[in-house]
Design an enzyme around this catalytic site. Sequence first.
Site, short mmCIF file in Angstrom:
data_model
loop_
_atom_site.label_atom_id
_atom_site.label_comp_id
_atom_site.label_asym_id
_atom_site.label_seq_id
_atom_site.Cartn_x
_atom_site.Cartn_y
_atom_site.Cartn_z
N ASP A 1 3.37 -4.39 9.74
CA ASP A 1 2.42 -3.44 10.35
C ASP A 1 0.99 -3.91 10.08
OD1 ASP A 1 2.19 -0.74 7.85
OD2 ASP A 1 2.53 -2.90 7.60
N ASP B 1 -0.29 -7.82 5.51
CA ASP B 1 0.75 -8.31 6.43
C ASP B 1 0.31 -9.62 7.09
OD1 ASP B 1 0.54 -5.18 6.57
OD2 ASP B 1 2.61 -5.61 7.09
N ASN C 1 0.52 1.08 9.08
CA ASN C 1 -0.91 1.05 8.74
C ASN C 1 -1.76 1.59 9.89
OD1 ASN C 1 -0.94 -0.08 6.12
ND2 ASN C 1 -0.54 -2.12 6.97
N THR D 1 7.62 -5.67 5.58
CA THR D 1 6.40 -5.43 4.78
C THR D 1 5.69 -4.18 5.31
OG1 THR D 1 5.04 -6.80 6.25
CG2 THR D 1 6.13 -7.90 4.37
N PHE E 1 3.01 3.72 0.10
CA PHE E 1 2.76 3.98 1.52
C PHE E 1 3.96 3.66 2.41
CE2 PHE E 1 0.32 4.63 5.28
CZ PHE E 1 0.78 3.69 6.19
N ASN E 2 4.55 2.48 2.29
CA ASN E 2 5.62 2.10 3.23
C ASN E 2 6.81 3.06 3.14
OD1 ASN E 2 4.25 -0.09 4.26
ND2 ASN E 2 5.17 -1.56 2.84
N HIS F 1 -0.30 -7.18 -1.30
CA HIS F 1 1.09 -6.73 -1.49
C HIS F 1 2.11 -7.59 -0.73
CE1 HIS F 1 -0.63 -2.95 -3.02
NE2 HIS F 1 -1.40 -2.94 -1.94
N ASP F 2 1.96 -7.68 0.59
CA ASP F 2 3.05 -8.17 1.44
C ASP F 2 3.44 -9.62 1.22
OD1 ASP F 2 1.88 -6.06 4.16
OD2 ASP F 2 3.21 -5.62 2.48
O1 RIB Z 1 1.55 0.13 -0.13
C1 RIB Z 1 1.24 -1.14 0.38
C2 RIB Z 1 1.91 -1.36 1.69
O2 RIB Z 1 1.43 -0.42 2.64
C3 RIB Z 1 1.57 -2.74 2.30
O3 RIB Z 1 2.65 -3.17 3.08
C4 RIB Z 1 0.40 -2.45 3.18
O4 RIB Z 1 0.29 -3.35 4.28
C5 RIB Z 1 0.74 -1.08 3.68
O5 RIB Z 1 1.61 -1.24 4.79
CA CA Z 2 2.28 -3.77 5.41
#
Ligand code: RIB
Ligand code: CA
Length: 320
Positions: A10, A15, A39, A124, A165-166, A239-240
């Site tokens: 996303d 990403d 996102n 991701t 979040f994801n 993160h990703d």
């Molecule tokens: O919490 C981090 C995740 O949420 C990452 O994948 C970032 O791109 C958002 O999608």
């Molecule tokens: Ca992401």
Amino acid sequence: MPVPIIIDCDPGHDDALAIMLAAGDPAVDLLAVTTVAGNQTLEKTTLNARRVCTVAGITDVPLAAGCDRPLVQPLAVADDVHGVSGLDGPLFPAPTVDVVPEHAVDLVHRILSGHPEPVTLVPTAPLTNIALLLTRYPQDASRIREIVLMGGSTERGNRTPAAEFNVLTDPEAADIVFRSGVPVTMCGLNVTHQALATPEVVARFEALGTPLGRTCAQLVTFFGSTYRTLWGFPSPPLHDPVAVARVLDPGLVHCVEGNVTVELHGRYTRGATVVDLHGSTGRPVNARVAVGLEAGPFWDRMVAAVAALGARAPSGPAAS
Ligand code: RIB
Ligand code: CA
């Protein structure tokens, strides 16, 4: 032999770097990129994936759009983190890479059905596409080598104190994935917060002297501004790409086995990943859980991938 993977994403600043790591590192064979709402809206995450593939010269990988909303709850985007476009910071040229007409789930199904060996899925983003794939095509489970996802946390969340979040964006989808029986590796915030894009990392991207290196520096710089404002991070966690790193070299991301259960009903904890690393709940092991990152070698591979792509990518965007 390169590990065949599909990234479901996303974009999203991190990403974008994950796509570049997967496309630029020879240890993985990127078979497809699929997008999902998270996102930002699906329209924006898909446009951003097209932008990233265009500036990175990723022109030989099919790109397909997937689900535009979570399975149950309404979509709540992260424009405070990634901006209105979902990829604020750099100026991007009009994308020349386009999507294929298939839905992402159908593209993944077609690839899994036809590829000579099982494929690793690297989500991701919210897990809506992956949950739908497993539900619509349950026979595909045997064609998936493993699911190595960025999401969840063994500790606190980020979108809420409890939820990352994801997983929070689509808890029902995450629950389906963790209950699926497919081998799952969870790269949660506890490990991705070890992938801090410090000023030294930004300088390494800039020192590449390519338009793509400059774009990566701009992406990380914008991401850093929102992470500083929202959470007081001196440098943003990328993160990703950590999930991709686990696939390209498992020695970069250390894992232990455990049970991951997604909280669906907690008034204050919905979307939390409840991670049992010591068998105290009696719930069966259903995941590898990432707990440590070899940060130095990780950044070396990340910068090397951008360097490799930048050497063959088209001229980049206008300086912002
Ligand atoms: O919490 C981090 C995740 O949420 C990452 O994948 C970032 O791109 C958002 O999608
Ligand atoms: Ca992401």
